[in-house]
Write an enzyme that holds these catalytic residues in place. Structure first.
Site, mmCIF file in Angstrom:
data_model
loop_
_atom_site.group_PDB
_atom_site.id
_atom_site.type_symbol
_atom_site.label_atom_id
_atom_site.label_comp_id
_atom_site.label_asym_id
_atom_site.label_seq_id
_atom_site.Cartn_x
_atom_site.Cartn_y
_atom_site.Cartn_z
ATOM 1 C CG LEU A 27 38.175 31.363 43.533
ATOM 2 C CD1 LEU A 27 38.198 29.935 44.087
ATOM 3 C CD2 LEU A 27 37.240 31.451 42.340
ATOM 4 C CG ASP B 228 45.348 39.435 38.345
ATOM 5 O OD1 ASP B 228 44.887 39.008 39.424
ATOM 6 O OD2 ASP B 228 45.923 40.537 38.241
ATOM 7 C CG ASP C 19 48.503 38.609 43.515
ATOM 8 O OD1 ASP C 19 49.327 39.152 42.784
ATOM 9 O OD2 ASP C 19 47.264 38.753 43.384
ATOM 10 N N GLY D 289 41.516 45.755 38.920
ATOM 11 C CA GLY D 289 41.253 44.354 38.592
ATOM 12 C C GLY D 289 40.159 44.198 37.573
ATOM 13 C CG HIS E 281 37.008 44.802 42.090
ATOM 14 N ND1 HIS E 281 37.426 44.611 43.390
ATOM 15 C CD2 HIS E 281 38.135 44.755 41.333
ATOM 16 C CE1 HIS E 281 38.742 44.464 43.413
ATOM 17 N NE2 HIS E 281 39.200 44.542 42.180
ATOM 18 C CG ASN F 124 47.032 47.579 40.769
ATOM 19 O OD1 ASN F 124 46.912 48.551 40.043
ATOM 20 N ND2 ASN F 124 46.649 47.580 42.040
ATOM 21 C CG ASN G 46 43.827 39.228 47.320
ATOM 22 O OD1 ASN G 46 43.477 38.180 46.798
ATOM 23 N ND2 ASN G 46 43.783 40.394 46.686
ATOM 24 C CG HIS H 276 49.955 39.841 37.598
ATOM 25 N ND1 HIS H 276 50.983 40.578 38.121
ATOM 26 C CD2 HIS H 276 49.107 39.597 38.630
ATOM 27 C CE1 HIS H 276 50.765 40.766 39.404
ATOM 28 N NE2 HIS H 276 49.630 40.167 39.745
HETATM 29 O O1 DOR Z 1 44.422 44.349 39.703
HETATM 30 C C1 DOR Z 1 44.610 43.613 40.668
HETATM 31 N N1 DOR Z 1 43.588 43.170 41.399
HETATM 32 N N2 DOR Z 1 45.865 43.266 40.986
HETATM 33 C C2 DOR Z 1 46.143 42.611 42.142
HETATM 34 O O2 DOR Z 1 47.287 42.340 42.396
HETATM 35 C C3 DOR Z 1 45.074 42.259 43.073
HETATM 36 C C4 DOR Z 1 43.781 42.158 42.387
HETATM 37 C C5 DOR Z 1 42.625 42.139 43.330
HETATM 38 O O3 DOR Z 1 42.669 41.419 44.322
HETATM 39 O O4 DOR Z 1 41.631 42.822 43.048
HETATM 40 ZN ZN ZN Z 2 48.710 40.569 41.574
#
Ligand code: DOR
Ligand code: ZN
Length: 424
Positions: free
Chosen positions: A63, A304, A151, A323, A308, A277, A94, A231
């Site tokens: 989020l 997931d 994560d 992501g 961005h 990822n 994160n 994932h």
């Molecule tokens: O692709 C990803 N994006 N994998 C992750 O583990 C973190 C995530 C992100 O926070 O953008």
């Molecule tokens: Zn992840």
């Protein structure tokens, strides 16, 4: 407050129900399921032609708030959830600061209240997700975290990971782990293989994920901790989990629509938009994931959801963040890829997205049992439409599925008896 949902096809895997039934909701809870119910004074909702299912439970959502509000906020992320039929979600830690103390857990939960989405922030395993010092698991548990995970910045130190597992077990909290060996994957952009060679880029090998899954399984077996693999993306990874389950290890796992729909070749077509990822893998991996969904090796479908900004995703592939967003497309992609292809019955797709993820975290959700919170999704399983990122409620426009034709559309999302999303 009475709401009567009439003439829908109710599918509630937890109760083994699949029938044409009416659903009566009273004061935010499921009051009754039955044929041709009547309730004087109730608000009526005609669900003819629609599936009436438990609200979806997404165990893996970024989020971004606090700290990265340019990518997403709790409000926009929850609006995206509602559009996708998701009523409960686990928010990844994160953020900035990371969700490593009760104050941040409470902040995220408070921001979510007006959205109607049941947001459960996962607690970070280590302070600042630095992989050095364990957080106060007991305090995080008291603040309401359903699980612990680092994560995004997973722990690599095995002594610390083992200690975390023992402490998590003591408190009855599952540990969710993003499996990729950091030294092997570094900040590489794509799967190691044909595509990385074609692009002349270093790749993230499948073995980097599989080794950590194997390691986590061994630690779960030794410590007795419930470990949940995030994932999962490789066929061999699924097989490791399958074999571990067969010998009674407390391990569960999830996958995402991108891993049963797309291969690494998508990066050749879409560049950074297909960067994620763990990375998109090979056709054999896609088939391994599909087999795991079919035979129960995989317990849940999650998104997931990782928004961005457009600027970030416009960078050259090696510099763009990993992501993709997923909340507004996951049900349609699951129906299209798993149900309409004949791989899974509709009830199984629903179970993978509601009852199964809820039960693996011990949540009182994911079913339409009488007395439970009235969280529902009403959807047309067949309606054809084309994914359009410009219509997302999410701030994130980073999807590799823009322009894709899919089948299955969310019509209403109901949380605790209130309609929080209605199509159109
Ligand atoms: O692709 C990803 N994006 N994998 C992750 O583990 C973190 C995530 C992100 O926070 O953008
Ligand atoms: Zn992840």
């Amino acid at each position: 407050m009475l709401l009567l949902i009439r003439n829908g096809r109710v599918i509630d895997p937890a109760q083994g129900i699949e029938d044409r039934l009416d659903v009566l909701i009273e004061d935010g809870r499921i009051a009754r399921l039955g044929q041709t119910l009547s309730a004087p004074g109730a608000q009526m909702l005609d669900a003819s032609g629609l599936i009436v299912a438990p609200g979806l439970v997404d165990l893996h959502v970024h989020l971004r708030e606090p700290g990265f509000e340019g990518k997403e906020t709790v409000t926009t992320g929850c609006a995206a959830a509602a559009r996708g039929g998701v009523t409960t979600l686990v928010a990844m830690p994160n953020t900035k600061p990371s969700t490593d103390c009760p104050d941040i857990v409470r902040l995220v939960r408070k921001k979510a209240v007006p959205t109607g989405i049941n947001v459960l922030p996962a607690g970070a395993v280590t302070v600042g997700q630095k992989g050095e010092q364990l957080t106060d698991f007991a305090a995080l548990k008291s603040a309401g975290v359903p699980a612990l995970t680092d994560d995004g910045l997973p722990i690599q130190n095995l002594a610390l990971l083992r200690q975390a597992m023992l402490e998590a077990k003591r408190l009855g909290l599952p540990l969710m782990d993003h499996c990729e060996d950091k030294d092997m994957v570094q900040n590489f952009a794509v799967n190691e293989g044909a595509v990385s060679r074609q692009l002349d880029l270093p790749g993230r090998p499948a073995i980097a994920e599989e080794l950590q899954i194997m390691r986590d399984v061994m630690l779960a077996e030794e410590t007795g901790t419930h470990v949940h693999i995030c994932h999962i993306s490789t066929a061999k990874g699924v097989d490791i989990v399958r074999q571990a389950k067969a010998r009674g290890v407390r391990v569960t796992c999830e996958t995402c629509p991108q891993y049963f729909t797309l291969t690494q070749e998508e990066v050749l077509r879409q560049g950074a938009m297909a960067r994620v990822n763990p990375p998109l893998r090979t056709q054999a991996d896609v088939e391994g994931i599909r087999a795991g969904l079919a035979d129960g090796a995989i317990d849940a479908i999650v998104t997931d959801h990782a928004p961005h900004t457009t600027e970030e995703k416009s960078r050259p592939l090696p510099d763009a963040p990993s992501g993709m967003v997923g909340l507004e497309t996951s049900l349609a992609l699951a129906l299209t890829g798993l149900y309409h292809t004949g791989l899974l019955p509709l009830s199984r797709v629903i179970a993978l997205m509601s009852s199964s993820p809820a039960s693996l975290l011990g949540l009182d959700r994911g079913t339409l049992a009488v007395g439970r919170d009235a969280d529902l999704v009403l959807f047309d399983p067949d309606e054809a439409w084309v994914i359009d990122k410009n219509r997302f409620a999410s701030k994130g426009r980073n999807t590799p599925f823009h322009g894709r034709a899919v089948q299955g559309r969310v019509k209403y999302t109901i949380s605790r008896g209130t309609i929080i999303y209605q199509e159109g």
